[in-house]
Design an enzyme around this catalytic site. Structure first.
Site, PDB file in Angstrom:
ATOM      1  N   CYS A  42       8.842 -49.172  16.751  1.00  0.00           N
ATOM      2  CA  CYS A  42       9.029 -50.627  16.748  1.00  0.00           C
ATOM      3  C   CYS A  42      10.070 -51.042  17.783  1.00  0.00           C
ATOM      4  CB  CYS A  42       9.370 -51.075  15.318  1.00  0.00           C
ATOM      5  SG  CYS A  42      10.834 -52.063  15.080  1.00  0.00           S
ATOM      6  N   CYS A  45      13.340 -52.272  16.696  1.00  0.00           N
ATOM      7  CA  CYS A  45      14.233 -51.212  16.174  1.00  0.00           C
ATOM      8  C   CYS A  45      14.909 -50.481  17.326  1.00  0.00           C
ATOM      9  CB  CYS A  45      13.454 -50.202  15.339  1.00  0.00           C
ATOM     10  SG  CYS A  45      12.623 -50.946  13.934  1.00  0.00           S
TER      11      CYS A  45
END
Ligand code: FAD
Length: 512
Positions: A42, A45
């Site tokens: 992600c 992230c």
């Protein structure tokens, strides 16, 4: 396996969760935990991971009270755990108070910001919110009253008492209390500006400001800026303040008896030539000696190392001459393989004009126990001095010293864990170094990263705690403040390093 493939590694001061440790880490922990559930694929992230790493470094001293944890929900083996905690989006951060039970799924810990100082304060607020599950290692964080201060002073246990005077909304006091959590012989409390009697008795006019009680008197702590980092720097470095549950610092006269060599008095704010020459002796005659045959890649490493030594070693002319002889000899080699012993002969072939002194005589790199400091300390010192010398030379290439260090460390440095960490940092950013000045600063900042990682480690000499260096007392101008947070003044750091590691400042006491 997730530890290697995820966004974090063992050296980030972050606990990495996997199916084997999830229960033992999260439940019944004596510290509160802030857990990031992320997915390594992600993008958000990935963007958030430097924030989480910085937060972990920034609060590393708080670990016994509150610790940072991460788990990669993208890793197959972690799926079950992430489902169990009801994780739907990434990153999700949850707070587990101390002694959480097995059915706990944690409290929400919003991360709508990339601001480390905001997240740090949120950690404090969460601990305070869960008063009934107070981590035992966490000192009281609430403001102290005059009566409490009086009783603290009456109890014989308090050697040093630091009081941070501040307003109710300020977090500085609580941050400093947590920063000193792992240090003995000092108590830190916060006092509010509304505590009239104390404020007027001690004539406190600035909020925040810090006062230190020792030897029966209060005096104002002298810091370049009234801010968290400066209070913590100053308090952690007071002479009797030591890390908890570490051997007490040995008094100097005792150190003299426990080290195998007579203790050499030295000034902690200087570089000593004896350490640099000992580094040369140890690396060239001891560390290399375990490679009886030095073949291709290692030979290149050796040649580059000796070449930067020959060019930049800021040392005595006789030593420089020997290094230049060794360099010329290596460059003249025809074979792609070298027997170490023939190189050793060159090193040992002393003449009146050229010599590499034998033996180790640590001075600034002495440790309080035989297993502390010494060679690794001297290697840092050597390479800082080399980057500084190269920065003053006209014919040097920006990455010349750094790359020589990198390849020496990779091929020969006996501490393999150190070598792999260093290589990791080199891969990350060494090739971005474009000038000699950047090379000096690159090594300084990576060394500070290592210091950050090793602070409190068993390898830390309690008499020489790992700090972000140089401390304000050594270079006041190197430190500044930006939005209430500590900030390095890099141009000042550069000029400080250029002076500190320069040939003319290196002391020649204890040379043979
Ligand atoms: P050191 O960190 O060795 O520093 C020596 C001196 O340099 C200090 O006394 C100070 O005067 C000065 N100094 C400190 N910080 C800076 C800075 N930022 N810039 C300029 N000068 C500074 N040990 C491990 O346990 N794990 C590791 O992964 C690891 N990696 C290492 C990698 C390398 C390349 C090297 C050379 C050493 C590594 N070590 C590692 C050893 C560790 O970093 C220390 O050298 C050792 O613990 C001794 O610490 P010390 O207190 O003598 O200070």
């Amino acid at each position: 396996p997730s530890a290697e493939t995820g966004l974090y590694s063992q050296s980030d001061q972050i606990v990495l969760l996997n199916p084997d440790n999830v229960e033992s880490v999260l439940f019944n922990s004596s510290a509160a935990l802030v857990v990031e559930f992320y997915a390594s694929w992600c993008g958000h992230c990935v963007a958030f991971s430097p924030v989480w790493k910085n937060l972990a470094m920034d609060t590393k001293e708080w670990k016994p009270a509150v610790d940072l944890v991460a788990i990669d929900c993208a890793a197959e083996e972690n799926r079950k755990t992430c489902v169990h905690f009801g994780i739907r989006g990434y990153p999700t951060v949850k707070f587990f108070h101390a002694y959480s039970e097995k059915d706990s799924t944690g409290a929400s810990f919003p991360v709508h910001t990339q601001d480390v100082s905001h997240l740090r304060r949120q950690m404090i607020s969460m601990i305070e919110k869960h008063k009934e599950h107070w981590p035992p290692a966490c000192p009281p964080l609430e403001a102290a009253s005059k009566a409490e201060i009086d009783s603290l002073l009456e109890s014989s246990g308090v050697e040093l008492l630091a009081l941070v005077f501040e307003t109710a909304s300020s977090y500085v006091g609580r941050e400093v209390i947590l920063d000193l959590l792992q240090f003995d012989n000092i108590t830190v409390r916060r006092v509010l500006n509304t505590e009239d009697e104390l404020v007027s008795k001690m004539a406190v006019t600035d909020f925040p400001s810090c006062y230190l009680y020792q030897g029966g008197n209060f005096s104002r702590l002298n810091v370049p800026f009234e801010a968290r980092t400066f209070y913590s720097y100053a308090l952690q470095r007071l002479p009797r303040v030591v890390r908890t549950s570490r051997p007490k610092p040995v008094a100097l006269d005792l150190i003299r008896n426990v080290t195998e060599h007579p203790w050499r008095e030295f000034n902690r704010t200087n570089v000593y030539m004896s350490d640099l020459e000992s580094a040369l002796h140890f690396s060239l005659r001891v560390e290399l000696a375990s490679h009886a045959t030095i073949n291709k890649g290692a030979l290149t490493a050796l040649k580059r190392y000796v070449s930067v030594l020959a060019k930049y070693f800021p040392g005595r002319p006789v030593v420089r001459n020997l290094l230049q002889t060794a360099n010329a000899w290596l460059n003249g080699l025809q074979d792609s393989e070298l027997q170490y012993n023939s190189f050793l002969e060159v090193l040992n072939n002393a003449t009146e004009d050229a010599v590499l002194p034998h033996g180790e005589r640590w001075v600034g790199c002495q440790g309080s126990q035989p297993h502390f400091r010494k060679y690794p300390c001297s290697m840092w010192t050597l390479f800082h001095a080399l980057t500084v010398a190269a920065n003053s030379a006209s014919d040097s290439r920006p990455q010349e010293v750094l790359q020589a260090m990198r390849i020496y460390v990779k091929k020969f440095f006996g501490c393999h864990e150190c070598a792999s960490h260093f290589e990791g940092m080199a891969q990350e950013s060494m090739n971005q170094v474009k000038t000699q000045s950047e090379a000096v600063l690159w090594l300084w900042s990576r060394h500070n990263r290592v210091n950050n990682r090793l602070a409190g480690d068993l390898s830390e000499d309690p008499n020489f705690p790992k700090i972000q260096w140089p401390p304000p007392e050594l270079c006041p101008k190197c430190h500044g403040i930006d939005n209430g947070e500590h900030s390095w003044q890099e141009p000042e750091v550069l000029s400080f390093l250029m002076d500190y590691y320069s040939y003319s400042k290196i002391l020649d006491n204890y040379l043979q």
